[in-house]
Scaffold this motif. Structure first.
Motif, short mmCIF file in Angstrom:
data_model
loop_
_atom_site.label_atom_id
_atom_site.label_comp_id
_atom_site.label_asym_id
_atom_site.label_seq_id
_atom_site.Cartn_x
_atom_site.Cartn_y
_atom_site.Cartn_z
N LEU A 73 -4.21 52.73 48.86
CA LEU A 73 -3.39 51.77 48.84
C LEU A 73 -3.92 50.39 48.88
O LEU A 73 -3.35 49.54 48.32
CB LEU A 73 -2.24 51.85 50.14
CG LEU A 73 -1.36 50.79 50.32
CD1 LEU A 73 -0.14 50.96 49.13
CD2 LEU A 73 -0.48 51.08 51.52
N VAL A 74 -4.97 50.25 49.66
CA VAL A 74 -5.30 49.02 50.19
C VAL A 74 -6.06 48.04 48.79
O VAL A 74 -5.62 46.91 48.47
CB VAL A 74 -6.94 48.92 50.94
CG1 VAL A 74 -7.45 47.40 51.07
CG2 VAL A 74 -6.14 49.35 52.29
N PRO A 75 -6.69 48.55 47.82
CA PRO A 75 -7.22 47.94 46.71
C PRO A 75 -5.88 47.38 45.89
O PRO A 75 -6.09 46.28 45.48
CB PRO A 75 -8.13 48.98 45.75
CG PRO A 75 -8.67 49.69 46.89
CD PRO A 75 -7.41 50.10 47.72
N PRO A 76 -5.18 48.24 45.33
CA PRO A 76 -4.05 47.72 44.61
C PRO A 76 -3.30 46.49 45.45
O PRO A 76 -2.79 45.77 44.45
CB PRO A 76 -3.21 48.68 44.31
CG PRO A 76 -3.99 49.90 44.48
CD PRO A 76 -4.83 49.64 45.55
N ILE A 77 -3.35 46.62 46.56
CA ILE A 77 -2.57 45.40 47.30
C ILE A 77 -3.49 44.26 47.39
O ILE A 77 -3.01 42.87 47.25
CB ILE A 77 -2.20 45.84 48.51
CG1 ILE A 77 -0.95 47.14 48.84
CG2 ILE A 77 -1.13 44.87 49.56
CD1 ILE A 77 0.15 47.03 47.55
N MET A 78 -4.74 44.47 47.43
CA MET A 78 -5.77 43.28 47.47
C MET A 78 -5.76 42.46 46.37
O MET A 78 -6.12 41.36 46.23
CB MET A 78 -7.05 43.72 48.12
CG MET A 78 -6.98 44.18 49.54
SD MET A 78 -8.90 44.45 50.05
CE MET A 78 -9.68 42.95 49.93
N VAL A 83 6.33 47.21 44.78
CA VAL A 83 7.11 46.02 45.56
C VAL A 83 6.25 45.50 46.70
O VAL A 83 6.33 44.24 47.16
CB VAL A 83 8.47 46.60 46.21
CG1 VAL A 83 9.12 45.57 47.06
CG2 VAL A 83 9.20 47.26 45.07
N LEU A 84 5.31 46.29 47.45
CA LEU A 84 4.60 45.79 48.62
C LEU A 84 3.61 44.78 48.17
O LEU A 84 3.53 43.78 48.71
CB LEU A 84 3.79 46.81 49.20
CG LEU A 84 2.98 46.37 50.24
CD1 LEU A 84 4.00 46.13 51.49
CD2 LEU A 84 2.23 47.84 50.77
N ARG A 85 3.17 44.93 46.91
CA ARG A 85 1.96 43.76 46.55
C ARG A 85 2.51 42.41 46.36
O ARG A 85 1.88 41.61 46.97
CB ARG A 85 1.39 44.38 45.15
CG ARG A 85 1.10 43.37 44.27
CD ARG A 85 -0.85 42.95 44.30
NE ARG A 85 -1.06 42.42 45.52
CZ ARG A 85 -0.98 40.79 45.72
NH1 ARG A 85 -0.40 40.29 44.42
NH2 ARG A 85 -1.30 40.25 46.53
N PRO A 86 3.56 42.00 45.73
CA PRO A 86 3.89 40.86 45.41
C PRO A 86 4.85 40.18 46.80
O PRO A 86 4.64 38.91 47.05
CB PRO A 86 5.16 40.91 44.36
CG PRO A 86 5.69 42.31 44.32
CD PRO A 86 4.27 43.02 44.65
N VAL A 87 5.52 41.14 47.64
CA VAL A 87 5.97 40.71 48.82
C VAL A 87 5.03 40.09 49.72
O VAL A 87 5.19 39.36 50.44
CB VAL A 87 7.08 41.92 49.19
CG1 VAL A 87 7.26 41.55 50.73
CG2 VAL A 87 8.13 42.29 48.42
N ALA A 144 6.93 43.33 37.60
CA ALA A 144 6.50 41.82 37.61
C ALA A 144 7.31 40.79 37.00
O ALA A 144 7.33 39.76 37.36
CB ALA A 144 5.06 41.73 36.73
N VAL A 145 8.14 41.24 35.85
CA VAL A 145 9.35 40.71 35.48
C VAL A 145 10.06 39.93 36.14
O VAL A 145 10.48 38.88 36.31
CB VAL A 145 9.94 41.38 34.29
CG1 VAL A 145 11.18 40.46 33.76
CG2 VAL A 145 9.20 41.88 33.05
N LEU A 146 10.43 40.77 37.37
CA LEU A 146 11.45 40.34 38.28
C LEU A 146 10.58 39.52 39.32
O LEU A 146 11.30 38.14 39.58
CB LEU A 146 11.92 41.48 39.14
CG LEU A 146 12.73 41.35 40.42
CD1 LEU A 146 14.21 40.32 40.27
CD2 LEU A 146 12.91 42.57 41.16
N PHE A 147 9.72 39.69 40.08
CA PHE A 147 8.78 39.16 41.06
C PHE A 147 8.28 37.65 40.47
O PHE A 147 8.48 36.60 41.26
CB PHE A 147 7.84 39.91 41.71
CG PHE A 147 8.33 41.09 42.39
CD1 PHE A 147 8.89 40.82 43.47
CD2 PHE A 147 8.42 42.31 41.97
CE1 PHE A 147 9.50 41.74 44.62
CE2 PHE A 147 8.84 43.31 43.09
CZ PHE A 147 9.39 42.98 44.25
N LEU A 148 7.66 37.74 39.39
CA LEU A 148 7.23 36.58 38.82
C LEU A 148 8.50 35.42 38.38
O LEU A 148 8.19 34.34 38.54
CB LEU A 148 6.47 36.78 37.36
CG LEU A 148 5.14 37.20 37.66
CD1 LEU A 148 4.38 37.80 36.17
CD2 LEU A 148 4.13 36.48 38.65
#
Length: 291
Positions: free
Chosen positions: A92-97, A214-218, A278-282
């Motif tokens: 989990l950590v690398p894709p969130i970082m 969802v966790l990454r952009p939030v 990313a379409v939504l979050f960006l």
């Protein structure tokens, strides 16, 4: 505002979608093209953005600090979430970082804020890359030698560009134009290559992939907001930092996970779903920063 956001995002996702379609139908081997991009075209883009008299590295020190705090802070939050949720932290950590600040971040900065935004976005990109190729590799294997990070062409181009800027050395204009033209190849090739790579990804863990997507952009946008409260940045850099926080997981995370055998299917799901989301979050991030 909605029309402006669509106009900014459409070219990015249209080229990526084309790459995805071609990847599904033709299955091209872009390994050589991607290597050329990372070894020649991206370094040319980085050097051209930094090697000019208008670039003052000292002016970007607050942005460098803010980016470092964002990347490290995202990792700490992801580690805490992984421990609480019973998820393997190395998954989990690398894709969130580490987000997609190359394939999506660089072209998005130019489309949304103009050519003047390229240099600060390159700063964000290189801070993330330095940490990814050093600490990111060490995270998977504590025995790995992180020294080769200095041999990565884009890293070498960064320090060479900064050295030229600091010494006020004037690169022969026709040569700089040629380097800039090479750099301009990198952005559409990165987007197209992203689509081709996503076409080869599998979604085996939809729930896990959606959670990470969802966790990454939030986490990124929340940290950007918090950091901007304590570090004073110019308006354009504030906007870029928030957009940086909203970016999805980088495709490179899947390549690292596959190389080290760290649940690559789960990471691929996070990357694929994250880049679609990313379409939504960006759109949300752009709505927050555009006038």
């Amino acid at each position: 505002m909605l029309i402006r956001i669509v106009e900014i995002l459409f070219p990015l996702f249209a080229i990526t979608a084309l790459g995805y379609f071609v990847g599904r139908r033709v299955k091209p081997d872009l390994s050589h093209a991607n290597k050329l991009n990372m070894d020649v075209f991206v370094p040319a883009l980085v050097f051209a953005a930094l090697a000019n008299k208008a670039f003052d590295v000292s002016a970007y020190l607050p942005l460098i600090l803010a980016t470092t705090l964002m990347v490290v802070g995202s990792g700490l939050v992801a580690w805490a979430v992984a421990r609480v949720a019973g998820i393997e932290p190395k998954t989990l950590v690398p894709p969130i970082m580490f987000n997609n600040c190359g394939n999506l971040g660089l072209p998005l900065a130019v489309l949304a804020f103009g050519e003047a935004a390229l240099a600060p976005m390159v700063v964000l990109f290189m801070v993330s890359n330095l940490i990814h190729f050093s600490f990111g590799a060490w995270l998977f294997d504590h025995r790995v030698n992180v020294f080769p990070v200095w041999k990565v062409p884009s890293v070498m181009a960064t320090f060479l560009g900064i050295a030229v800027s600091l010494t006020q050395f004037e690169v022969w204009p026709p040569l700089l134009t040629a380097i800039r033209m090479l750099g301009e190849i990198s952005i559409p090739l990165m987007l197209f290559g992203l689509g081709v790579r996503l076409a080869g990804s599998r979604i085996d863990s939809i729930g896990f992939g959606l959670f990470g997507a969802v966790l990454r952009p939030v986490v990124g946008m929340a940290l950007a907001w918090a950091i901007m409260l304590v570090i004073e940045l110019p308006p354009r850099e504030q906007a870029l930092l928030l957009v940086f926080g909203a970016l999805p997981p980088a495709v490179l995370n899947y390549m690292f996970a596959e190389r080290y055998g760290q649940e690559p299917d789960k990471v691929a799901s996070m990357v694929l779903i994250g880049n679609v989301a990313a379409v939504l979050f960006l759109s949300i991030a752009l709505a927050m920063v555009l006038d």
